[in-house]
Design a protein around this motif. Sequence first.
Motif, PDB file in Angstrom:
ATOM      1  N   ARG A 228      -2.901  12.476  28.636  1.00 35.81           N
ATOM      2  CA  ARG A 228      -2.041  11.599  27.840  1.00 35.81           C
ATOM      3  C   ARG A 228      -2.222  11.869  26.355  1.00 35.81           C
ATOM      4  O   ARG A 228      -3.273  12.361  25.931  1.00 35.81           O
ATOM      5  CB  ARG A 228      -2.332  10.131  28.139  1.00 35.81           C
ATOM      6  N   GLN A 229      -1.173  11.556  25.610  1.00 34.35           N
ATOM      7  CA  GLN A 229      -1.221  11.730  24.162  1.00 34.35           C
ATOM      8  C   GLN A 229      -0.536  10.553  23.503  1.00 34.35           C
ATOM      9  O   GLN A 229       0.666  10.323  23.708  1.00 34.35           O
ATOM     10  CB  GLN A 229      -0.549  13.046  23.740  1.00 34.35           C
ATOM     11  N   ALA A 230      -1.313   9.808  22.737  1.00 29.41           N
ATOM     12  CA  ALA A 230      -0.790   8.681  21.976  1.00 29.41           C
ATOM     13  C   ALA A 230      -0.366   9.171  20.593  1.00 29.41           C
ATOM     14  O   ALA A 230      -0.866  10.209  20.116  1.00 29.41           O
ATOM     15  CB  ALA A 230      -1.846   7.591  21.863  1.00 29.41           C
ATOM     16  N   PRO A 231       0.526   8.458  19.923  1.00 28.51           N
ATOM     17  CA  PRO A 231       0.972   8.882  18.585  1.00 28.51           C
ATOM     18  C   PRO A 231      -0.209   9.040  17.639  1.00 28.51           C
ATOM     19  O   PRO A 231      -1.067   8.164  17.531  1.00 28.51           O
ATOM     20  CB  PRO A 231       1.883   7.737  18.144  1.00 28.51           C
ATOM     21  N   GLY A 232      -0.251  10.189  16.975  1.00 29.11           N
ATOM     22  CA  GLY A 232      -1.302  10.436  15.997  1.00 29.11           C
ATOM     23  C   GLY A 232      -2.645  10.803  16.580  1.00 29.11           C
ATOM     24  O   GLY A 232      -3.625  10.955  15.841  1.00 29.11           O
ATOM     25  N   LYS A 233      -2.711  10.942  17.884  1.00 32.91           N
ATOM     26  CA  LYS A 233      -3.983  11.270  18.537  1.00 32.91           C
ATOM     27  C   LYS A 233      -3.867  12.579  19.311  1.00 32.91           C
ATOM     28  O   LYS A 233      -2.770  13.030  19.643  1.00 32.91           O
ATOM     29  CB  LYS A 233      -4.409  10.145  19.482  1.00 32.91           C
ATOM     30  N   GLU A 234      -5.026  13.179  19.609  1.00 35.07           N
ATOM     31  CA  GLU A 234      -5.047  14.404  20.385  1.00 35.07           C
ATOM     32  C   GLU A 234      -4.803  14.090  21.865  1.00 35.07           C
ATOM     33  O   GLU A 234      -5.085  12.992  22.348  1.00 35.07           O
ATOM     34  CB  GLU A 234      -6.382  15.119  20.218  1.00 35.07           C
ATOM     35  N   ARG A 235      -4.300  15.092  22.569  1.00 35.85           N
ATOM     36  CA  ARG A 235      -4.123  14.943  24.002  1.00 35.85           C
ATOM     37  C   ARG A 235      -5.494  14.864  24.669  1.00 35.85           C
ATOM     38  O   ARG A 235      -6.424  15.564  24.276  1.00 35.85           O
ATOM     39  CB  ARG A 235      -3.326  16.119  24.553  1.00 35.85           C
ATOM     40  N   GLU A 236      -5.610  13.998  25.681  1.00 38.26           N
ATOM     41  CA  GLU A 236      -6.878  13.826  26.367  1.00 38.26           C
ATOM     42  C   GLU A 236      -6.679  13.810  27.873  1.00 38.26           C
ATOM     43  O   GLU A 236      -5.616  13.442  28.370  1.00 38.26           O
ATOM     44  CB  GLU A 236      -7.549  12.519  25.931  1.00 38.26           C
ATOM     45  N   GLY A 237      -7.736  14.210  28.580  1.00 39.75           N
ATOM     46  CA  GLY A 237      -7.703  14.158  30.033  1.00 39.75           C
ATOM     47  C   GLY A 237      -7.908  12.742  30.522  1.00 39.75           C
ATOM     48  O   GLY A 237      -8.788  12.044  30.032  1.00 39.75           O
ATOM     49  N   VAL A 238      -7.110  12.316  31.481  1.00 37.63           N
ATOM     50  CA  VAL A 238      -7.202  10.972  32.054  1.00 37.63           C
ATOM     51  C   VAL A 238      -7.872  11.037  33.419  1.00 37.63           C
ATOM     52  O   VAL A 238      -8.874  10.365  33.662  1.00 37.63           O
ATOM     53  CB  VAL A 238      -5.805  10.341  32.177  1.00 37.63           C
ATOM     54  N   SER A 239      -7.320  11.838  34.313  1.00 36.99           N
ATOM     55  CA  SER A 239      -7.887  11.979  35.643  1.00 36.99           C
ATOM     56  C   SER A 239      -7.414  13.288  36.244  1.00 36.99           C
ATOM     57  O   SER A 239      -6.250  13.661  36.064  1.00 36.99           O
ATOM     58  CB  SER A 239      -7.468  10.821  36.551  1.00 36.99           C
ATOM     59  N   CYS A 240      -8.329  13.967  36.928  1.00 34.84           N
ATOM     60  CA  CYS A 240      -8.012  15.272  37.475  1.00 34.84           C
ATOM     61  C   CYS A 240      -8.612  15.429  38.859  1.00 34.84           C
ATOM     62  O   CYS A 240      -9.620  14.777  39.196  1.00 34.84           O
ATOM     63  CB  CYS A 240      -8.552  16.383  36.577  1.00 34.84           C
ATOM     64  N   ILE A 241      -7.998  16.314  39.642  1.00 38.11           N
ATOM     65  CA  ILE A 241      -8.517  16.646  40.962  1.00 38.11           C
ATOM     66  C   ILE A 241      -8.546  18.160  41.101  1.00 38.11           C
ATOM     67  O   ILE A 241      -7.595  18.836  40.690  1.00 38.11           O
ATOM     68  CB  ILE A 241      -7.666  15.990  42.073  1.00 38.11           C
ATOM     69  N   ASN A 242      -9.654  18.682  41.624  1.00 38.69           N
ATOM     70  CA  ASN A 242      -9.768  20.110  41.866  1.00 38.69           C
ATOM     71  C   ASN A 242      -9.660  20.341  43.370  1.00 38.69           C
ATOM     72  O   ASN A 242     -10.490  19.842  44.139  1.00 38.69           O
ATOM     73  CB  ASN A 242     -11.105  20.626  41.338  1.00 38.69           C
ATOM     74  N   ILE A 243      -8.647  21.078  43.775  1.00 38.76           N
ATOM     75  CA  ILE A 243      -8.333  21.188  45.195  1.00 38.76           C
ATOM     76  C   ILE A 243      -9.434  21.919  45.964  1.00 38.76           C
ATOM     77  O   ILE A 243      -9.796  21.528  47.067  1.00 38.76           O
ATOM     78  CB  ILE A 243      -6.982  21.890  45.402  1.00 38.76           C
ATOM     79  N   SER A 244     -10.001  22.981  45.399  1.00 37.10           N
ATOM     80  CA  SER A 244     -10.931  23.826  46.154  1.00 37.10           C
ATOM     81  C   SER A 244     -12.215  23.096  46.536  1.00 37.10           C
ATOM     82  O   SER A 244     -12.752  23.327  47.619  1.00 37.10           O
ATOM     83  CB  SER A 244     -11.261  25.093  45.371  1.00 37.10           C
ATOM     84  N   ASP A 245     -12.724  22.222  45.670  1.00 38.52           N
ATOM     85  CA  ASP A 245     -13.947  21.501  46.030  1.00 38.52           C
ATOM     86  C   ASP A 245     -13.711  20.006  46.182  1.00 38.52           C
ATOM     87  O   ASP A 245     -14.658  19.239  46.398  1.00 38.52           O
ATOM     88  CB  ASP A 245     -15.068  21.761  45.019  1.00 38.52           C
TER      89      ASP A 245
END
Length: 131
Positions: free
Chosen positions: A38-55
């Motif tokens: 996600r990216q809010a106005p005036g802020k850097e993009r950040e990771g919120v939640s991720c899934i790695n399929i292989s593990d």
Amino acid sequence: QLQLVESGGGVVQPGGSLRLSCVTSGFSWDYYAIGWFRQAPGKEREGVSCINISDNSIHYADSVKGRFTISRDNAKNTVYLEMNSLKPEDTAVYYCSADQHWMDARNFCVAQPRRLGYGSWGQGTQVTVSS
């Protein structure tokens, strides 16, 4: 051609809920990490939640732990982000991204926002939390 299409954003009051969807096409999920950023106005993009399929690892940013849940439906090629107890500070454009050959979900979530030219990104969906 690899494509990611987000939907489900909108305007919600504090404490409310939304479910975002990321429909993927053009690639097999094997060896991919897929996540929400996600990216809010005036802020850097950040990771919120991720899934790695292989593990099958899953990562959540500290700011959303206990409130957001990532899930996937392999048959529908769709990754979801269930967002509960929303706060005004969750207001942002939410993006889905996918990339190959990550060791785990946490590394993908932390590094991918600084790699906008790598992997694939959707067009984003706006989430606004306001009374």
